[in-house]
Every structure is written in C-alpha cells, then in structure tokens.
Design an enzyme around this catalytic site. Structure first.
Site, PDB file in Angstrom:
ATOM      1  N   GLU A   1      -5.255  -5.074  10.475  1.00 36.73           N
ATOM      2  CA  GLU A   1      -4.269  -4.007  10.672  1.00 36.73           C
ATOM      3  C   GLU A   1      -4.567  -3.262  11.969  1.00 36.73           C
ATOM      4  O   GLU A   1      -5.376  -2.328  11.976  1.00 36.73           O
ATOM      5  CB  GLU A   1      -4.316  -3.010   9.499  1.00 36.73           C
TER       6      GLU A   1
ATOM      7  N   HIS B   1      -9.436   0.970   4.876  1.00 40.72           N
ATOM      8  CA  HIS B   1      -8.161   1.217   5.549  1.00 40.72           C
ATOM      9  C   HIS B   1      -8.396   2.170   6.724  1.00 40.72           C
ATOM     10  O   HIS B   1      -9.213   3.088   6.638  1.00 40.72           O
ATOM     11  CB  HIS B   1      -7.143   1.815   4.571  1.00 40.72           C
TER      12      HIS B   1
ATOM     13  N   ASN C   1       0.876  -1.177   0.000  1.00 40.87           N
ATOM     14  CA  ASN C   1       0.000   0.000   0.000  1.00 40.87           C
ATOM     15  C   ASN C   1       0.910   1.223   0.000  1.00 40.87           C
ATOM     16  O   ASN C   1       1.506   1.550   1.031  1.00 40.87           O
ATOM     17  CB  ASN C   1      -0.885  -0.035   1.252  1.00 40.87           C
ATOM     18  N   TRP C   2       1.028   1.843  -1.145  1.00 43.75           N
ATOM     19  CA  TRP C   2       1.973   2.972  -1.258  1.00 43.75           C
ATOM     20  C   TRP C   2       1.444   4.248  -0.620  1.00 43.75           C
ATOM     21  O   TRP C   2       2.168   5.237  -0.524  1.00 43.75           O
ATOM     22  CB  TRP C   2       2.315   3.226  -2.737  1.00 43.75           C
ATOM     23  N   LYS C   3       0.170   4.262  -0.250  1.00 43.87           N
ATOM     24  CA  LYS C   3      -0.430   5.474   0.332  1.00 43.87           C
ATOM     25  C   LYS C   3      -0.166   6.654  -0.616  1.00 43.87           C
ATOM     26  O   LYS C   3      -0.108   6.454  -1.822  1.00 43.87           O
ATOM     27  CB  LYS C   3       0.087   5.711   1.751  1.00 43.87           C
TER      28      LYS C   3
ATOM     29  N   GLU D   1      -6.825   4.605   7.809  1.00 48.25           N
ATOM     30  CA  GLU D   1      -6.637   6.038   7.519  1.00 48.25           C
ATOM     31  C   GLU D   1      -7.881   6.608   6.856  1.00 48.25           C
ATOM     32  O   GLU D   1      -8.249   7.767   7.079  1.00 48.25           O
ATOM     33  CB  GLU D   1      -5.375   6.231   6.667  1.00 48.25           C
TER      34      GLU D   1
ATOM     35  N   GLY E   1       2.541   2.327  10.622  1.00 49.81           N
ATOM     36  CA  GLY E   1       3.462   3.449  10.463  1.00 49.81           C
ATOM     37  C   GLY E   1       4.158   3.841  11.754  1.00 49.81           C
ATOM     38  O   GLY E   1       4.780   4.900  11.842  1.00 49.81           O
TER      39      GLY E   1
ATOM     40  N   SER F   1       3.574  -2.076  10.230  1.00 47.05           N
ATOM     41  CA  SER F   1       5.018  -2.119  10.450  1.00 47.05           C
ATOM     42  C   SER F   1       5.648  -3.463  10.095  1.00 47.05           C
ATOM     43  O   SER F   1       6.560  -3.932  10.784  1.00 47.05           O
ATOM     44  CB  SER F   1       5.356  -1.713  11.894  1.00 47.05           C
TER      45      SER F   1
ATOM     46  N   GLY G   1       2.912  -1.124   4.187  1.00 49.79           N
ATOM     47  CA  GLY G   1       2.923   0.288   3.814  1.00 49.79           C
ATOM     48  C   GLY G   1       4.326   0.740   3.468  1.00 49.79           C
ATOM     49  O   GLY G   1       4.852   0.475   2.384  1.00 49.79           O
ATOM     50  N   GLY G   2       4.970   1.411   4.419  1.00 48.28           N
ATOM     51  CA  GLY G   2       6.270   2.027   4.196  1.00 48.28           C
ATOM     52  C   GLY G   2       7.291   1.127   3.512  1.00 48.28           C
ATOM     53  O   GLY G   2       7.989   1.557   2.582  1.00 48.28           O
TER      54      GLY G   2
END
Ligand code: PGA
Length: 250
Positions: free
Chosen positions: A169, A97, A10-12, A99, A175, A214, A235-236
């Site tokens: 999640e 998600h 997930n590149w956000k 967010e 994150g 994470s 993600g990251g």
C-alpha cells in the site's frame, strides 16, 4: 502455481451495526457467484462479531484492523488481544497499516510483534508495507519495502508466510484517489515476492500479495492484471456492498 484472488475491505473507522446488517444482506444475495475470489472484510472492533455471525451466509471471512502487541490477558487498558479476535470470529487481522504507523507510532518492531502474536492465536496476519511519497521521490521505495518486510521475516521466519498475506500500500495512494499505476504496483509486488523467494522459493509463489490504495471498481481489473498482484486491500470503496462486489468481480 495459481493463487486464488483475495479482495479485502478495510472499513477503517466507519460504519454502524445497522450498516453491517445492510452490507451482509446485500452480500448474502450473490454469495454463490464469487468464482475464484476470496472475500474478507475488516470492520471496526465493535462490529466484528455482528458481521462474523453472517460470514457463512455471505461467503465472507472477517478480520480486524489492528491487534494489541502484547499477548495478554493483562493490564493493557483499551487494547484487544489476538486471542480475543479469534474468539469473536476473526480469521485475519491487518497489521502495520500505514495509518497505524504514521498516526499511532507503530514501528517495524511493533508490527513484527503483532504479526507473530496474530499467528500464535491462529489468525492470518495481513501485513501492510508501503512507501511515502517522499520516499518514492527519493528513490527509497525498495529500501523501505525491504526493511518493513525484512523485520517480519527476521522475527517470524519465512515459514510464517505459509499463513500470511502481504499488502503493498503506497502511502501516497491511500484515500487520495490517486492509485499506483499497474506497472508501479507490479514492480513493487515482484520485489516483495523476490525477497521472500530468496529464503523460500516455493512459499514465495504461494503467498498472496494484495495491492491497496484507491482501488475502485473501474481501476481494479487493470491493477489486478499484474502477474504478482493477487487482489486488493480496499478502503473507501469497500464500504458499499455494490462497489466492493464490483471490485471483487473485476
Ligand atoms: P483506500 O484505502 O482504498 O481508501 O485508498 C486503502 C487502505 O488504506 O487500505
């Protein structure tokens, strides 16, 4: 029954067309070496088509991070429909998600609507669920998971999970560099699978449940070891091809 592992990125709101090309070039090299792991990348909308053109030679599926909760077409300025996502080469879309839930006010009903519309357009929804730290500390994790998954089960029916992915999640792990322990992840995954099994045992054994929060190359193997953990939503660490592949190969 054995479920194939799925590692999804997930590149956000990151990346550029230049980065898409570099990522695709890096992946194309080792495309034959994935074994039993399926790979999915969900870039921002404007990068989807570019990556989708490379999906074949990279051995990747491409998805979106969000979708409109109206079928359209119509007067929904700024929105993108599930049909449009399928049209540009998406096979998957993330819905719910944390967010989106926290920053854009998406409640369980909106998420369930997006899940249903995605499936109608032929997309595989990746349904995210997870508790906040306050909810975990109040011992409300199972209640939150039951409600988030239950709303989708009620709206779309258990049969919909034939073509869906679930992602657990925990919000406090996203994150933050603080992942759940392997035991916490496995317990939540088993709980979610049992909720599906209560309605359809066979399907529950087939549905893939990913862990997100994470995930990094150095903790992926341990997190993915749980019997009900079928891969990750990353993600990251998915922005960099080497680290994404490191997780996929864990
Ligand atoms: P993270 O994000 O891997 O950067 O914690 C996971 C996610 O939000 O899907």
């Amino acid at each position: 029954m054995a479920r194939r592992r799925l590692v999804a990125g997930n590149w956000k709101m990151h990346g550029s067309l230049e980065q898409v090309d570099a990522f695709a070039d890096a992946l194309a090299g080792g495309a034959g070496e994935r074994g039993d792991t399926d790979l999915l990348i969900c870039p921002p909308f404007v990068q989807i088509e570019r990556l989708a053109r490379r999906a074949g030679d990279c051995g990747l599926a491409v998805g979106a991070q969000n979708v409109c909760d109206k079928a359209g077409p119509g007067a929904f300025t700024g929105e993108v429909s599930a049909t449009m996502l399928a049209d540009v080469g998406c096979s998957h879309v993330i819905v719910g998600h944390s967010e989106r839930r926290a920053l854009y006010g998406e409640d369980d009903e909106i998420v369930a609507e997006k899940f249903a519309l995605a499936q109608e357009a032929g997309l595989i929804p990746v349904l995210c669920v997870g508790e906040t730290l306050a909810q975990r500390e109040a011992d409300a994790t199972e209640e939150v998971l039951r409600r988030q998954l239950g709303t989708v089960l009620a709206e779309s029916g258990v049969a919909a999970f034939e073509r869906a992915v679930v992602a657990y999640e925990p919000v406090w792990a996203i994150g933050t560099g603080r992942s759940a322990t392997a035991e916490q992840a496995q317990a939540a995954h088993a709980f979610l699978r049992a909720q599906i099994a209560a309605e359809d045992d066979i399907l529950a054994n087939r549905v893939r449940i990913l862990y997100g929060g994470s995930v990094k190359p150095d903790n992926a193997a341990e997190l993915f070891a749980g019997a009900d953990v079928d891969g990750g939503l990353v993600g990251g660490a998915s922005l960099d091809a080497a680290s994404f592949l490191g997780i996929a190969g864990a």
